[in-house]
Write an enzyme that holds these catalytic residues in place. Structure first.
Site, PDB file in Angstrom:
ATOM      1  N   GLY A 206       0.815  -1.220   0.000  1.00  0.00           N
ATOM      2  CA  GLY A 206       0.000   0.000   0.000  1.00  0.00           C
ATOM      3  C   GLY A 206       0.841   1.259   0.000  1.00  0.00           C
ATOM      4  N   GLY A 208       0.479   5.631   0.976  1.00  0.00           N
ATOM      5  CA  GLY A 208      -0.397   6.653   1.562  1.00  0.00           C
ATOM      6  C   GLY A 208       0.316   7.978   1.597  1.00  0.00           C
ATOM      7  N   GLY A 211       3.833   7.573   3.372  1.00  0.00           N
ATOM      8  CA  GLY A 211       4.873   6.711   2.825  1.00  0.00           C
ATOM      9  C   GLY A 211       4.295   5.421   2.276  1.00  0.00           C
ATOM     10  CD  GLU A 212       7.259   2.942  -0.746  1.00  0.00           C
ATOM     11  OE1 GLU A 212       8.062   2.197  -0.136  1.00  0.00           O
ATOM     12  OE2 GLU A 212       7.449   3.381  -1.887  1.00  0.00           O
ATOM     13  CB  VAL A 213       1.777  -0.359   4.000  1.00  0.00           C
ATOM     14  CG1 VAL A 213       1.639  -1.520   4.983  1.00  0.00           C
ATOM     15  CG2 VAL A 213       1.215   0.903   4.602  1.00  0.00           C
ATOM     16  CG  ASP A 327      -8.033   9.730   9.016  1.00  0.00           C
ATOM     17  OD1 ASP A 327      -9.078  10.037   8.400  1.00  0.00           O
ATOM     18  OD2 ASP A 327      -6.973   9.469   8.434  1.00  0.00           O
TER      19      ASP A 327
END
Ligand SMILES: *[C@@H]1O[C@H](CO)[C@@H](O)[C@H](O)[C@H]1NC(C)=O
Length: 497
Positions: A206, A208, A211-213, A327
């Site tokens: 993923g 966002g 950054g990244e997952v 959120d």
């Protein structure tokens, strides 16, 4: 020249002579180097409980790991779990750090002053002040010089870290050890770092705004690694801080494993390691599958349980502060193998400090995802001094998530396609103004179809949603109320949780 000035000059000279090379520290697990290590950073001593036994650890911390400046991550104590002391003079970590005490024990110590102590304090203030001043000035100068003279980069001494990472332990064992012996806020920081540094990244899952997952492997098991870009250091720190709130662990909140900041010379990599759930987010899950009535109740009830635990303030030594998510949305909720939810992405969360009735960071007005913002957030009428306002805004978002789930519920062969809330009223990536017109001015809400009335579960879900969407935040249901209603429903519908 006064006597004091002479003393200071001598001390400064001594400081100059003594520094210029690396800092030497005691090191509990460095047999090879006679229980010593060298570093350009700090010495650290730490005490905590492991399986009921007191553990004392002394290690070197490299300068590169002393971030954020002023309050290095590796030097923080965790209340009731881990006492840590960092210092910058040779062998200064030879001390015995006191055993972590539970919260509350501190308050008792001030009032337990007896007459002897009081007399001592009254009799010797001048003497005490002089000594403190001298020691303070000495330490300050020594530290300043030592710090600015150290440039040499040290090769990390790996032998220091492996103390608690016996080869046969899995991550679950490690976390279990800690959460049964400590207060359940997670692994000690240096263990977190060692875990993080032995993860092998597998594939990106993923992306966002932070950054990244990635999916990674640690000792044969899967973990999720959220990698923040270096300019997102604050978000990384905040999210790690929230996840390590005492007693936060819950089956419906994403399980936190480790935070690490790795400096590779050019940039800092900021990692947040957590449990991995192969289904991914609720958003992905609902796009891919429709759910049965039982599946819907499971998702909804587990999400409510997670949110209720997050919101709840537990008093006492094994307590936790109330936390509001800020959120909440289907993309920030994960679906576990057993069909239950785990609430994730706590980076924007705020904690309630009940003693002072304040919120732990200055909350900025409108963070979060515009589509899920409650009416009072959109029109800026939310009372930010009052912690409960943030909980009510979470509940509004939970109602929208329930609507997304219920639409995908397959009852009597009918179910609808996946849609985001307000898909029919605002464009994709709506502006705040567009959301405000729909939600505040026109007071529109997602459509609850009439046919839901013919199925008890969908009828109850529809009713809950409406009671989550009131314009007046205080009138909305609480997470605990929703949890109770859905538990009852799950019993009636014979859902196995
Ligand atoms: C720390 O190291 C110094 C110097 O080697 C030694 O004298 C001292 O006993 C050590 N302290 C502890 C607690 O091991």
């Amino acid at each position: 020249m006064s006597l004091k000035e002479i003393a200071l000059t001598l001390l400064a000279l001594f400081g100059l002579v003594a520094v210029g090379n690396a800092l030497r520290c005691n090191c509990t697990n460095c047999e090879k180097t006679s229980y010593e290590c060298e570093t350009d950073g700090a010495c650290m001593a730490s005490t905590y409980f492991n399986q009921g036994k007191e553990q004392h650890v002394r290690i070197c911390i490299d300068r590169d790991n002393l971030v954020p400046p002023g309050q290095p991550f590796y030097c923080l104590s965790a209340e009731g779990l881990l006492n840590t002391h960092c210092c910058y003079v040779d062998y200064c970590n030879s001390i015995e750090v006191p055993v972590p005490t539970k919260e509350g024990d501190w308050s008792g110590s001030a009032s337990s002053w007896g007459p002897v102590e009081l007399v001592a304090v009254i009799a010797g203030p001048v003497f005490l002040l002089c000594v403190l001043l001298m020691v303070g000035v000495f330490l300050f100068q020594y530290h300043q010089r030592a710090y600015s003279h150290r440039q040499r980069l040290e090769v990390e001494d790996p032998s220091c870290d492996h103390l608690y990472l016996a080869k046969d332990k899995t991550l679950q064992d490690l976390i279990y050890d800690m959460s049964t012996s400590g207060s359940g806020s997670g692994l000690p920081l240096f263990v977190q770092r060692t875990v993080a540094r032995t993860i092998v990244l597998q594939e990106i899952i993923g992306k966002g705004r932070f950054g990244e997952v990635w999916r990674g492997k640690w000792r044969g098991g899967d973990v999720a690694v959220k990698i923040f870009s270096s300019r997102e250091e604050r978000s990384w720190f905040r999210e790690a801080e929230i996840y390590q709130t005492i007693m936060l662990r819950h089956e419906n909140i994403l399980g936190f494993i480790a935070a690490d900041n790795k400096d590779n010379g050019t940039w800092t990599q900021l990692w947040l390691v957590s449990d991995y759930h192969e289904h991914g987010s609720l958003f992905d899950y609902l796009n891919r599958y429709s759910v049965t009535i039982e599946g819907m109740i499971k998702l909804a009830l587990s999400a409510a349980s997670g949110l209720a635990h997050l919101h709840m303030e537990i008093l006492g030594t094994q307590g936790k502060p109330g936390i509001a998510h800020r959120d909440l949305k289907s993309k920030n909720i994960l679906v576990k193998k057993n069909g239950m939810c785990a609430i994730a992405d706590l980076g924007l969360a705020v904690r309630h400090e009940s003693i002072t009735d304040t919120i732990d960071i200055a909350p900025n007005q409108r963070v979060g995802t515009k589509r899920y913002m409650a009416p009072e957030v959109l029109d800026e009428t939310i009372n930010m001094k009052h912690f409960d306002s943030f909980k009510c805004a979470d509940i509004y978002a939970l109602g929208l998530v329930y609507w997304e789930i219920a639409r995908r519920c397959n009852a009597g062969g009918i179910h609808e396609e996946y849609q985001l809330p307000y898909y029919d009223l605002v464009p994709s990536d709506p502006a705040i103004e567009e959301m405000r017109k729909v939600v505040c001015d026109q007071k529109l809400r997602p459509n609850v179809p009439n046919w839901w009335q013919s199925y008890e579960s969908l009828r109850v879900m529809g009713k809950i949603m409406r009671e989550c969407w009131y314009a007046n935040g205080a009138a909305r249901l609480t997470a605990l109320r929703i949890k109770k209603t859905l538990s009852q429903l799950s019993v009636e519908e014979d859902v196995k949780m």
